[in-house]
Write a protein that holds these residues in place. Structure first.
Motif, PDB file in Angstrom:
ATOM      1  N   UNK A  86      37.291  37.215  48.886  1.00 17.64           N
ATOM      2  CA  UNK A  86      35.997  37.766  49.303  1.00 17.64           C
ATOM      3  C   UNK A  86      35.613  38.961  48.443  1.00 17.64           C
ATOM      4  N   UNK A  87      36.565  39.862  48.223  1.00 18.33           N
ATOM      5  CA  UNK A  87      36.312  41.013  47.364  1.00 18.33           C
ATOM      6  C   UNK A  87      37.623  41.614  46.900  1.00 18.33           C
ATOM      7  N   UNK A  88      37.534  42.375  45.828  1.00 17.31           N
ATOM      8  CA  UNK A  88      38.685  43.075  45.262  1.00 17.31           C
ATOM      9  C   UNK A  88      38.277  44.525  45.001  1.00 17.31           C
ATOM     10  N   UNK A  89      39.261  45.443  45.086  1.00 16.65           N
ATOM     11  CA  UNK A  89      38.977  46.854  44.848  1.00 16.65           C
ATOM     12  C   UNK A  89      40.145  47.503  44.121  1.00 16.65           C
ATOM     13  N   UNK A  90      39.808  48.372  43.171  1.00 23.56           N
ATOM     14  CA  UNK A  90      40.771  49.242  42.491  1.00 23.56           C
ATOM     15  C   UNK A  90      40.103  50.612  42.377  1.00 23.56           C
ATOM     16  N   UNK A  91      40.911  51.660  42.511  1.00 23.38           N
ATOM     17  CA  UNK A  91      40.354  53.005  42.348  1.00 23.38           C
ATOM     18  C   UNK A  91      39.988  53.270  40.898  1.00 23.38           C
ATOM     19  N   UNK A  92      40.747  52.686  39.972  1.00 22.36           N
ATOM     20  CA  UNK A  92      40.489  52.824  38.538  1.00 22.36           C
ATOM     21  C   UNK A  92      41.237  51.701  37.832  1.00 22.36           C
ATOM     22  N   UNK A 142      43.938  49.708  36.009  1.00 19.78           N
ATOM     23  CA  UNK A 142      45.378  49.906  35.970  1.00 19.78           C
ATOM     24  C   UNK A 142      45.994  50.359  37.283  1.00 19.78           C
ATOM     25  N   UNK A 143      45.169  50.612  38.303  1.00 20.46           N
ATOM     26  CA  UNK A 143      45.710  51.003  39.606  1.00 20.46           C
ATOM     27  C   UNK A 143      45.935  49.756  40.457  1.00 20.46           C
ATOM     28  N   UNK A 144      46.697  49.869  41.543  1.00 22.13           N
ATOM     29  CA  UNK A 144      47.006  48.689  42.365  1.00 22.13           C
ATOM     30  C   UNK A 144      45.759  48.028  42.952  1.00 22.13           C
ATOM     31  N   UNK A 145      45.863  46.731  43.130  1.00 22.43           N
ATOM     32  CA  UNK A 145      44.792  45.920  43.689  1.00 22.43           C
ATOM     33  C   UNK A 145      44.792  45.982  45.210  1.00 22.43           C
ATOM     34  N   UNK A 146      43.607  45.990  45.811  1.00 25.53           N
ATOM     35  CA  UNK A 146      43.424  45.774  47.242  1.00 25.53           C
ATOM     36  C   UNK A 146      42.367  44.685  47.341  1.00 25.53           C
ATOM     37  N   UNK A 147      42.673  43.579  48.032  1.00 28.59           N
ATOM     38  CA  UNK A 147      41.744  42.448  48.073  1.00 28.59           C
ATOM     39  C   UNK A 147      41.690  41.842  49.461  1.00 28.59           C
ATOM     40  N   UNK A 148      40.547  41.254  49.791  1.00 31.96           N
ATOM     41  CA  UNK A 148      40.394  40.517  51.053  1.00 31.96           C
ATOM     42  C   UNK A 148      40.258  39.037  50.737  1.00 31.96           C
ATOM     43  N   UNK A 149      41.060  38.223  51.438  1.00 33.31           N
ATOM     44  CA  UNK A 149      41.046  36.781  51.278  1.00 33.31           C
ATOM     45  C   UNK A 149      40.657  36.119  52.584  1.00 33.31           C
ATOM     46  N   UNK A 150      40.070  34.945  52.472  1.00 30.39           N
ATOM     47  CA  UNK A 150      39.639  34.209  53.663  1.00 30.39           C
ATOM     48  C   UNK A 150      39.888  32.718  53.468  1.00 30.39           C
ATOM     49  N   UNK A 151      40.265  32.086  54.566  1.00 28.95           N
ATOM     50  CA  UNK A 151      40.318  30.624  54.640  1.00 28.95           C
ATOM     51  C   UNK A 151      39.956  30.273  56.068  1.00 28.95           C
ATOM     52  N   UNK A 152      38.842  29.604  56.258  1.00 28.81           N
ATOM     53  CA  UNK A 152      38.310  29.285  57.585  1.00 28.81           C
ATOM     54  C   UNK A 152      38.200  30.579  58.395  1.00 28.81           C
ATOM     55  N   UNK A 153      38.889  30.677  59.524  1.00 24.47           N
ATOM     56  CA  UNK A 153      38.833  31.874  60.362  1.00 24.47           C
ATOM     57  C   UNK A 153      39.909  32.893  60.002  1.00 24.47           C
TER      58      UNK A 153
END
Length: 121
Positions: free
Chosen positions: A49-55, A57-68
């Motif tokens: 759904x979306x991905x986020x990094x502060x800058x 080379x920094x660690x990934x934070x992501x939201x995933x979805x499948x059905x509910x």
């Protein structure tokens, strides 16, 4: 006041008695982004759904979805659990646990090497 309606009583009557609750979104710790994408997107069929990094080379934070199902993946050391075992808390049947164990593994799970005292995690 009985039977009398004005802007104050009408507003009070519109308030639901209980707040609406939604499902929780677990945060799962990842160590290898490529392996996580291979497992969650290719093997389980989740979409990102979306991905986020502060800058860069920094660690990934992501939201995933499948059905509910909605899960967050985090490369941040302090997020998620330290030693998750497949199906330990969320599996609802022996079939789902068996499927989880039969998933392809490449040795990407590793325990934290942190030397923090217990209770400060």
């Amino acid at each position: 006041m009985l039977g009398h309606h004005d802007r104050y009583t009408d507003t009070a009557l519109d308030v639901p008695s209980k707040p609406r609750m939604r499902g929780a979104v677990p945060i799962l710790r990842i160590h290898d982004e490529e392996a996580a994408r291979e497992f969650y997107v290719d093997h389980l069929g989740c979409s990102i759904e979306w991905e986020h990094r502060f800058a860069p080379g920094t660690p990934l934070y992501a939201r995933l979805r499948r059905d509910e199902l909605v899960i967050d993946l985090s490369g941040h050391e302090s997020d998620g659990t330290r030693d998750p075992s497949c199906g330990s808390r969320s599996a609802t049947s022996t079939d789902s646990m068996r499927n989880c164990r039969e998933a392809p593994t490449r040795g990407h799970h590793r325990k934290s090497t942190s030397k923090r005292p217990a209770g400060r995690r």
